[in-house]
Design an enzyme around this catalytic site. Sequence first.
Site, PDB file in Angstrom:
ATOM      1  CE  LYS A  96      -3.863   1.861   2.772  1.00 40.60           C
ATOM      2  NZ  LYS A  96      -4.730   1.609   3.940  1.00 40.60           N
TER       3      LYS A  96
ATOM      4  CB  SER B  11      -8.061   3.722   3.124  1.00 46.20           C
ATOM      5  OG  SER B  11      -7.202   2.995   3.988  1.00 46.20           O
TER       6      SER B  11
ATOM      7  CB  SER C 189      -8.440   0.863   5.984  1.00 44.65           C
ATOM      8  OG  SER C 189      -9.100   2.092   6.043  1.00 44.65           O
TER       9      SER C 189
END
Lengths: 97, 504
Positions: free
Chosen positions: B81, B162, B186
């Site tokens: 990420k 997210s 997330s």
Amino acid sequence: MLHFKKEDLLKIAHFSRICISPEEVETYEGKLFSVVHWFEELEKINVEGVEPLTIPHEDRLRGLEDVPYEDDIEPQTILSNAKNPLDGFFTVPKVIE
Amino acid sequence: MADMTRLSVEEVRQSFKKKDFTTVELTEAYFKAIRKHEDLNAYVTLNEENALEQAKKCDVEKSSCSADVLPPMHGIPIGLKDLFCTKGLKTTACSQMLENFIPPYESTIGEKFRAQGAVLLGKLSLDEFAMGSSNETSYFGPVISPWKSQLSPDIPLVPGGSSGGTSAAISAGLALCATGTDTGGSIRQPAAFTGIVGLKPTYGLSSRYGVIGFASSLDVPGPMARTVGDVASMLCAMVGHDPKDSTSIDRPLVPYHETLGKSIQGLRVGLPKEYILGTLNAEILKVYQDTCDALKEAGAEIFDVSLPNTLAALPVYYVVASAEASSNLSRYDGVRFGYRTIKKVKSLDEFYAYTRQEGFGLEVKKRILVGSYVLSSGAYEAYFQRAQKVRRLVQNDFIEVFKKVDVLLTPTTPSTAFELGGSHKNALDMYFNDIFTVPSSLAGVPAISVPCGLSQECLPIGMQLIANFFKEDILLQTASILEKVFKKYDFNPYAYAGGFNGKL
């Protein structure tokens, strides 16, 4: 309970060092009002005698040792993400005429 | 041979052993898939040249020693990420503020994967500074889910957030596995939306060093993958005490694979009544019941339990997370790194204020403003301190309930993936996506999302298991049983391209 007002928005924008235009004031005012209004639901909960919880394992927190890291990052590498570094220093725009 | 890009970590390791393909061939296959599905916008930065170099190195290492002595993640193509700092490789948090930021150091977790010989394919998209539940707030544009509703296949869906770049990439076969971060859901919510497995470890089990901070008392890095076994492999590689993170916990390492597939006879499973809302989507409720039946069938004992402060968790979360975000993000001032305004300014305060107005997106600024407000004098006690007190009540609920049961079962999300741009009717709509994931984040206990069903529209539905502190082994064991039961569904988004009917 407190009520969120436009003056509060301008004050916290200053605290946050975020400039907001008159159009943004309108956008944020409604959004922030509804969020803060929603927070007032917490008022219904009895918290008498309850200690605040700041972090899940508060009993296991430990400070880092107060010694500098022994890494090999050169000052030039640290400055490589800065705009307009000068003589090994960070700089800011000139604000005094 | 099956499509290389849909194999698990263990299958790849076996294929390496049998010399079915090389690490370079596998890495090339992934980049080919990434290029084919560029429209999903899952990656922010590709690492192709370095990845192929690393893959070559892996092949050389494999030729000079027995595969059994190589680390489990050796030669495995992964993604990170774009919140994990990568030395020499752009790390943006999907914000204009860090559009060109090249970290001078590596996150501890990135370093662990590098040390094992994993092949980093690139950096994956997220909501700006991890603030969002749909991956629509990224400065680099939204990520599109590889899944399509069978009723309206032309409407793009969100991959959750997210960690939406991570979920879309894994689901579409553009990374074997990848990291996410979970502050209020997330990892778990995007995993549920895309039919993959996502684990939020116990707070403090995985190091936050070098992971760009959002809300430091809640942020937890964790693994996301297509199978429970892959999540276990990643978790083994990710955890361990880190002296560079003062919240990292020093505990003996656990061999998480050992419990996978083992019987759950006698496991006590709690069904918290507060999670079954009257408004819950009927299809999700049906999968919840199927999952409960599957656990019962496997020998688990089911109990009705209560976590009375559950409904207060969501406002508590948004007070605490916003307050911590306003503090964490104060470092972005345009001086040492990041975006800088070019406006002519009369003072340094004006310089900071324009830099932050221009460099941050709308959602981030909103949360900073809310955070500054709840921390300001007059509001501090009424909101911030009260929220921290209710947070303790939420944690106490979990401590009490885990005296009676081993695991809690809840849905991961109140709905299946929604349309891009479809959840912005008011400021609070998006926040309600996190209603089932936020309580365990506040408490710091571990939780996993496992795909357990498909809706009539052919969209994945995830179920959440929550366990006591450091009981990731029980979560993975239970998840592995569910994975076996629900294997009848193919959680490959491209398996249903020709229609849903007849595939089950």
